[in-house]
Design a protein around this motif. Structure first.
Motif, PDB file in Angstrom:
ATOM      1  N   ALA A  62      -4.005   8.251   2.551  1.00  0.00           N
ATOM      2  CA  ALA A  62      -2.901   9.191   2.779  1.00  0.00           C
ATOM      3  C   ALA A  62      -2.717   9.244   4.299  1.00  0.00           C
ATOM      4  CB  ALA A  62      -3.229  10.560   2.215  1.00  0.00           C
ATOM      5  N   VAL A  63      -1.894   8.340   4.812  1.00  0.00           N
ATOM      6  CA  VAL A  63      -1.787   8.116   6.255  1.00  0.00           C
ATOM      7  C   VAL A  63      -0.459   8.682   6.771  1.00  0.00           C
ATOM      8  CG1 VAL A  63      -1.764   6.379   8.085  1.00  0.00           C
ATOM      9  CG2 VAL A  63      -3.170   6.025   6.044  1.00  0.00           C
ATOM     10  N   GLY A  64      -0.478   9.313   7.926  1.00  0.00           N
ATOM     11  CA  GLY A  64       0.737   9.794   8.555  1.00  0.00           C
ATOM     12  C   GLY A  64       1.486  10.764   7.677  1.00  0.00           C
ATOM     13  N   ALA A 113     -10.079   9.624  -1.630  1.00  0.00           N
ATOM     14  CA  ALA A 113      -8.992   9.937  -0.694  1.00  0.00           C
ATOM     15  C   ALA A 113      -9.467   9.857   0.754  1.00  0.00           C
ATOM     16  CB  ALA A 113      -8.419  11.312  -0.984  1.00  0.00           C
ATOM     17  N   GLN A 114      -8.623   9.249   1.595  1.00  0.00           N
ATOM     18  CA  GLN A 114      -8.883   9.155   3.030  1.00  0.00           C
ATOM     19  C   GLN A 114      -7.589   9.535   3.766  1.00  0.00           C
ATOM     20  OE1 GLN A 114     -11.627   8.298   4.948  1.00  0.00           O
ATOM     21  NE2 GLN A 114     -12.889   8.360   3.099  1.00  0.00           N
ATOM     22  N   PHE A 115      -7.674  10.583   4.557  1.00  0.00           N
ATOM     23  CA  PHE A 115      -6.523  11.117   5.262  1.00  0.00           C
ATOM     24  C   PHE A 115      -6.577  10.694   6.733  1.00  0.00           C
ATOM     25  CE2 PHE A 115      -7.951  13.820   1.853  1.00  0.00           C
ATOM     26  CZ  PHE A 115      -6.801  14.139   1.154  1.00  0.00           C
ATOM     27  N   ARG A 116      -5.391  10.477   7.318  1.00  0.00           N
ATOM     28  CA  ARG A 116      -5.372  10.117   8.736  1.00  0.00           C
ATOM     29  C   ARG A 116      -4.022  10.443   9.346  1.00  0.00           C
ATOM     30  NH1 ARG A 116      -5.390   4.528  11.864  1.00  0.00           N
ATOM     31  NH2 ARG A 116      -5.995   5.291  13.899  1.00  0.00           N
ATOM     32  N   LEU A 117      -4.051  10.915  10.596  1.00  0.00           N
ATOM     33  CA  LEU A 117      -2.847  11.273  11.354  1.00  0.00           C
ATOM     34  C   LEU A 117      -2.822  10.429  12.629  1.00  0.00           C
ATOM     35  CD1 LEU A 117      -3.378  15.089  10.813  1.00  0.00           C
ATOM     36  CD2 LEU A 117      -1.488  13.757   9.833  1.00  0.00           C
ATOM     37  N   ARG A 176       0.834  -1.207   0.000  1.00  0.00           N
ATOM     38  CA  ARG A 176       0.000   0.000   0.000  1.00  0.00           C
ATOM     39  C   ARG A 176       0.874   1.264   0.000  1.00  0.00           C
ATOM     40  NH1 ARG A 176      -3.313   0.810   4.272  1.00  0.00           N
ATOM     41  NH2 ARG A 176      -4.904   1.837   3.027  1.00  0.00           N
ATOM     42  N   ASN A 177       1.951   1.194  -0.764  1.00  0.00           N
ATOM     43  CA  ASN A 177       2.876   2.320  -0.921  1.00  0.00           C
ATOM     44  C   ASN A 177       3.478   2.802   0.394  1.00  0.00           C
ATOM     45  OD1 ASN A 177       2.515   2.268  -3.695  1.00  0.00           O
ATOM     46  ND2 ASN A 177       0.953   3.861  -3.684  1.00  0.00           N
ATOM     47  N   ALA A 178       3.586   1.897   1.379  1.00  0.00           N
ATOM     48  CA  ALA A 178       4.254   2.253   2.636  1.00  0.00           C
ATOM     49  C   ALA A 178       5.702   2.618   2.334  1.00  0.00           C
ATOM     50  CB  ALA A 178       4.201   1.083   3.616  1.00  0.00           C
ATOM     51  N   LEU A 179       6.194   3.680   2.952  1.00  0.00           N
ATOM     52  CA  LEU A 179       7.530   4.190   2.668  1.00  0.00           C
ATOM     53  C   LEU A 179       8.577   3.496   3.532  1.00  0.00           C
ATOM     54  CD1 LEU A 179       6.781   8.027   2.433  1.00  0.00           C
ATOM     55  CD2 LEU A 179       6.775   6.323   0.610  1.00  0.00           C
ATOM     56  N   THR A 194       2.829  11.765  -6.472  1.00  0.00           N
ATOM     57  CA  THR A 194       1.581  11.009  -6.509  1.00  0.00           C
ATOM     58  C   THR A 194       1.842   9.551  -6.131  1.00  0.00           C
ATOM     59  OG1 THR A 194      -0.378  10.563  -7.886  1.00  0.00           O
ATOM     60  CG2 THR A 194       1.769  10.381  -8.964  1.00  0.00           C
ATOM     61  N   GLY A 195       0.769   8.781  -6.021  1.00  0.00           N
ATOM     62  CA  GLY A 195       0.877   7.362  -5.706  1.00  0.00           C
ATOM     63  C   GLY A 195       0.190   6.557  -6.785  1.00  0.00           C
ATOM     64  N   SER A 196      -0.458   5.487  -6.397  1.00  0.00           N
ATOM     65  CA  SER A 196      -1.200   4.677  -7.357  1.00  0.00           C
ATOM     66  C   SER A 196      -2.644   5.162  -7.400  1.00  0.00           C
ATOM     67  CB  SER A 196      -1.133   3.199  -6.956  1.00  0.00           C
ATOM     68  OG  SER A 196      -1.533   3.026  -5.605  1.00  0.00           O
ATOM     69  N   GLU A 197      -3.444   4.534  -8.251  1.00  0.00           N
ATOM     70  CA  GLU A 197      -4.814   4.996  -8.456  1.00  0.00           C
ATOM     71  C   GLU A 197      -5.673   4.854  -7.202  1.00  0.00           C
ATOM     72  OE1 GLU A 197      -6.532   3.147 -11.816  1.00  0.00           O
ATOM     73  OE2 GLU A 197      -5.137   4.046 -13.257  1.00  0.00           O
ATOM     74  N   ASN A 198      -5.328   3.911  -6.334  1.00  0.00           N
ATOM     75  CA  ASN A 198      -6.178   3.687  -5.164  1.00  0.00           C
ATOM     76  C   ASN A 198      -5.436   3.862  -3.843  1.00  0.00           C
ATOM     77  OD1 ASN A 198      -4.572   1.469  -5.320  1.00  0.00           O
ATOM     78  ND2 ASN A 198      -6.220  -0.040  -5.454  1.00  0.00           N
ATOM     79  N   CYS A 199      -4.207   4.381  -3.897  1.00  0.00           N
ATOM     80  CA  CYS A 199      -3.464   4.600  -2.656  1.00  0.00           C
ATOM     81  C   CYS A 199      -2.335   5.595  -2.882  1.00  0.00           C
ATOM     82  CB  CYS A 199      -2.896   3.277  -2.127  1.00  0.00           C
ATOM     83  SG  CYS A 199      -2.107   3.443  -0.510  1.00  0.00           S
ATOM     84  N   PHE A 200      -2.339   6.673  -2.110  1.00  0.00           N
ATOM     85  CA  PHE A 200      -1.220   7.619  -2.116  1.00  0.00           C
ATOM     86  C   PHE A 200      -0.073   6.978  -1.337  1.00  0.00           C
ATOM     87  CE2 PHE A 200       0.710  11.713  -0.496  1.00  0.00           C
ATOM     88  CZ  PHE A 200       1.202  12.116  -1.732  1.00  0.00           C
ATOM     89  N   THR A 201      -0.174   6.910  -0.031  1.00  0.00           N
ATOM     90  CA  THR A 201       0.735   6.108   0.781  1.00  0.00           C
ATOM     91  C   THR A 201       0.088   5.804   2.122  1.00  0.00           C
ATOM     92  OG1 THR A 201       2.837   6.042   2.000  1.00  0.00           O
ATOM     93  CG2 THR A 201       1.966   8.209   1.486  1.00  0.00           C
ATOM     94  N   SER A 202       0.304   4.587   2.604  1.00  0.00           N
ATOM     95  CA  SER A 202      -0.233   4.185   3.908  1.00  0.00           C
ATOM     96  C   SER A 202       0.694   4.586   5.051  1.00  0.00           C
ATOM     97  CB  SER A 202      -0.465   2.666   3.929  1.00  0.00           C
ATOM     98  OG  SER A 202       0.733   1.968   3.644  1.00  0.00           O
ATOM     99  N   GLY A 203       1.712   5.413   4.750  1.00  0.00           N
ATOM    100  CA  GLY A 203       2.598   5.915   5.799  1.00  0.00           C
ATOM    101  C   GLY A 203       3.910   5.156   5.839  1.00  0.00           C
TER     102      GLY A 203
END
Length: 246
Positions: free
Chosen positions: A102-104, A122-126, A23-26, A53-62
């Protein structure tokens, strides 16, 4: 297959997270690549703007938690730390196109962008407190300044996810689009920035960011506490549970 893909198009350096299986975790290597591509782009006169940018269904999960814990010393040479301060020091404009999670860091890095677009998935979370950590990337200063103290408290203290419509209301993003429209629209705006007189553009950005030293100081404070929290029993217990669940 590279976990960070780069393409230069009409003065825009497009940098894409490309680790769909996670999920595009860095991880630390991705942070190194991100910093290198940004620094290279800053030095290249043909590059006048960046699009992240990320993929079509996920920017990054953190952050990739397991990988991040391999190097818990958050000194100036830590890959994530270098990336954060690289964001702060960028002279050329940065645009983001956000789809899905788009997490963390996926949310906090947006506070350093000049233009941010998101699609309606898009779903954002901190979730820093839920991980027994503290915020990073200067977000403990930038977010209250952007959305007000009470709303920032809701986002940082409760750590609940919020959608693109809420992000638009909070002025965290410039516009919400459909998934099909998102990337072409963001690229169009990045190319528009790239077509502007570069020195005037960079000086205008500089004038709009008069408190950079305050953000830098806040980032150092955050990192000091973040490093302490990584070593805490509270955080270690949370991470054990998180990794066992994964």
């Amino acid at each position: 297959m590279s976990t960070i893909q780069v393409q230069d198009e009409q003065g825009v350096r497009i940098i894409r997270f490309n680790r769909p299986d996670k999920r595009n975790a860095l991880d630390l290597d991705m942070y190194k690549q991100l910093t290198e591509y940004l620094i290279q782009g800053e030095a290249d006169n043909e590059i006048r703007a960046f699009l992240l940018t990320g993929s079509e269904n996920c920017f990054t999960s953190g952050n990739d938690v397991a990988d991040f814990l391999k190097q818990p010393d958050l000194g100036p040479n830590h890959p994530a730390v270098r990336f954060l301060f690289c964001l702060l020091e960028l002279k050329k404009p940065l645009v983001a196109a956000v789809s899905g999670a788009a997490v963390g860091i996926g949310t906090t890095l947006l506070l350093h962008c000049d233009l941010v677009y998101a699609d309606n998935t898009a779903q954002f979370r901190l979730p820093f407190i839920d991980l027994a950590l503290v915020p990073e990337a200067g977000s403990s200063l930038l977010l209250p300044e952007l959305v007000g103290y009470q709303k920032a408290s809701e986002l940082l203290l409760l750590g609940e996810s919020f959608d693109a419509e809420t992000a638009l209301d909070l002025k965290l993003i410039n516009r919400m689009l459909s998934p099909v429209e998102l990337f072409p629209y963001a690229l169009e705006k990045a190319k528009a920035l790239a077509s502007k007189p570069p020195q005037a553009l960079q000086l205008t950005r500089q004038l709009m960011r008069p408190h950079k030293s305050r953000v830098q100081h806040q980032m150092h404070q955050e990192l000091e506490l973040f490093g302490q929290r990584l070593q805490s029993d509270e955080a270690k217990a949370v991470f054990r549970q998180f990794l066992n669940k994964g």
